[in-house]
Motif scaffolding. Structure first.
Motif, short mmCIF file in Angstrom:
data_model
loop_
_atom_site.label_atom_id
_atom_site.label_comp_id
_atom_site.label_asym_id
_atom_site.label_seq_id
_atom_site.Cartn_x
_atom_site.Cartn_y
_atom_site.Cartn_z
N GLY A 4 11.04 68.98 96.18
CA GLY A 4 11.72 68.38 95.43
C GLY A 4 13.23 68.24 95.73
O GLY A 4 14.29 67.72 95.13
N ASN A 5 13.45 68.74 96.71
CA ASN A 5 15.02 68.80 97.34
C ASN A 5 15.43 67.72 98.14
O ASN A 5 16.51 67.53 98.70
N HIS A 6 14.76 66.66 98.01
CA HIS A 6 15.22 65.47 98.73
C HIS A 6 15.61 64.21 98.02
O HIS A 6 15.28 64.36 96.73
N ASP A 7 16.45 63.54 98.59
CA ASP A 7 16.71 62.19 97.55
C ASP A 7 15.98 61.26 97.59
O ASP A 7 15.26 61.01 98.73
N SER A 8 15.60 60.79 96.52
CA SER A 8 14.37 59.95 96.38
C SER A 8 14.88 58.26 96.32
O SER A 8 16.17 58.38 96.45
N LEU A 9 14.15 57.54 96.46
CA LEU A 9 14.57 56.11 96.78
C LEU A 9 15.04 55.72 95.35
O LEU A 9 14.59 56.06 94.38
N ASN A 10 16.18 54.79 95.61
CA ASN A 10 16.48 54.09 94.17
C ASN A 10 15.61 53.33 93.69
O ASN A 10 15.19 52.20 94.23
N PRO A 11 15.23 53.48 92.26
CA PRO A 11 14.42 52.57 91.87
C PRO A 11 14.68 51.16 91.62
O PRO A 11 13.76 50.27 91.94
N LEU A 12 16.03 50.80 91.14
CA LEU A 12 16.51 49.61 91.14
C LEU A 12 16.37 48.94 92.72
O LEU A 12 16.14 47.73 92.64
N THR A 37 14.42 49.59 95.24
CA THR A 37 12.72 49.38 95.40
C THR A 37 12.38 48.06 94.55
O THR A 37 11.77 47.25 95.31
N GLY A 38 12.67 48.27 93.39
CA GLY A 38 11.90 47.22 92.43
C GLY A 38 12.65 45.67 92.89
O GLY A 38 12.16 44.75 92.93
N GLY A 39 13.99 45.58 93.16
CA GLY A 39 14.57 44.58 93.36
C GLY A 39 14.04 44.03 94.77
O GLY A 39 13.84 42.80 95.08
N ALA A 40 13.82 44.77 95.89
CA ALA A 40 13.37 44.36 97.30
C ALA A 40 12.02 43.79 97.12
O ALA A 40 11.49 42.84 97.56
N ALA A 41 10.96 44.48 96.10
CA ALA A 41 9.79 44.07 95.94
C ALA A 41 9.60 42.87 95.10
O ALA A 41 8.84 41.68 95.65
N LEU A 42 10.46 42.55 94.32
CA LEU A 42 10.72 41.36 93.62
C LEU A 42 10.99 40.21 94.57
O LEU A 42 10.45 39.19 94.58
N PHE A 43 11.96 40.49 95.33
CA PHE A 43 12.49 39.56 96.50
C PHE A 43 11.34 38.98 97.28
O PHE A 43 11.19 37.83 97.65
#
Length: 49
Positions: free
Chosen positions: A17-25, A27-33
Protein backbone atom coordinates in the motif's frame (compact mmCIF):
# COMPACT_ATOMS: atom_id res chain seq x y z
CA UNK A 1 1.83 -23.53 2.35
CA UNK A 2 4.32 -23.80 5.16
CA UNK A 3 3.96 -21.70 8.32
CA UNK A 4 7.44 -20.28 7.70
CA UNK A 5 6.19 -18.47 4.58
CA UNK A 6 3.52 -16.57 6.49
CA UNK A 7 5.73 -13.70 7.80
CA UNK A 8 7.07 -13.06 4.29
CA UNK A 9 3.58 -12.91 2.83
CA UNK A 10 2.39 -10.54 5.57
CA UNK A 11 5.41 -8.32 4.96
CA UNK A 12 4.67 -8.15 1.23
CA UNK A 13 1.01 -7.35 1.90
CA UNK A 14 1.91 -4.50 4.25
CA UNK A 15 4.34 -2.94 1.78
CA UNK A 16 1.86 -3.14 -1.10
CA UNK A 17 0.00 0.00 0.00
CA UNK A 18 2.98 2.36 -0.13
CA UNK A 19 2.62 3.35 -3.78
CA UNK A 20 0.69 6.24 -5.27
CA UNK A 21 -2.51 5.05 -6.85
CA UNK A 22 -3.96 6.30 -10.10
CA UNK A 23 -6.07 9.41 -9.96
CA UNK A 24 -9.69 8.17 -10.18
CA UNK A 25 -10.87 11.39 -11.85
CA UNK A 26 -8.20 11.12 -14.54
CA UNK A 27 -8.87 7.42 -15.08
CA UNK A 28 -12.63 7.93 -15.37
CA UNK A 29 -12.21 10.92 -17.67
CA UNK A 30 -9.89 8.99 -19.94
CA UNK A 31 -12.28 6.03 -20.04
CA UNK A 32 -15.20 8.33 -20.87
CA UNK A 33 -13.21 10.02 -23.63
CA UNK A 34 -12.20 6.67 -25.17
CA UNK A 35 -15.79 5.38 -25.07
CA UNK A 36 -17.14 8.56 -26.64
CA UNK A 37 -14.46 8.37 -29.32
CA UNK A 38 -15.42 4.77 -30.09
CA UNK A 39 -19.09 5.77 -30.23
CA UNK A 40 -18.28 8.59 -32.66
CA UNK A 41 -16.21 6.29 -34.90
CA UNK A 42 -18.92 3.63 -34.86
CA UNK A 43 -21.67 6.07 -35.83
CA UNK A 44 -19.56 7.67 -38.60
CA UNK A 45 -18.82 4.33 -40.26
CA UNK A 46 -22.37 2.97 -39.93
CA UNK A 47 -23.78 4.33 -43.21
CA UNK A 48 -26.22 1.46 -43.81
CA UNK A 49 -29.36 3.53 -43.35
Amino acid sequence: MSPAALPAIVHLAEEGGNHDSLNPLLTGGAALFILLLLLFITTRFNRDR
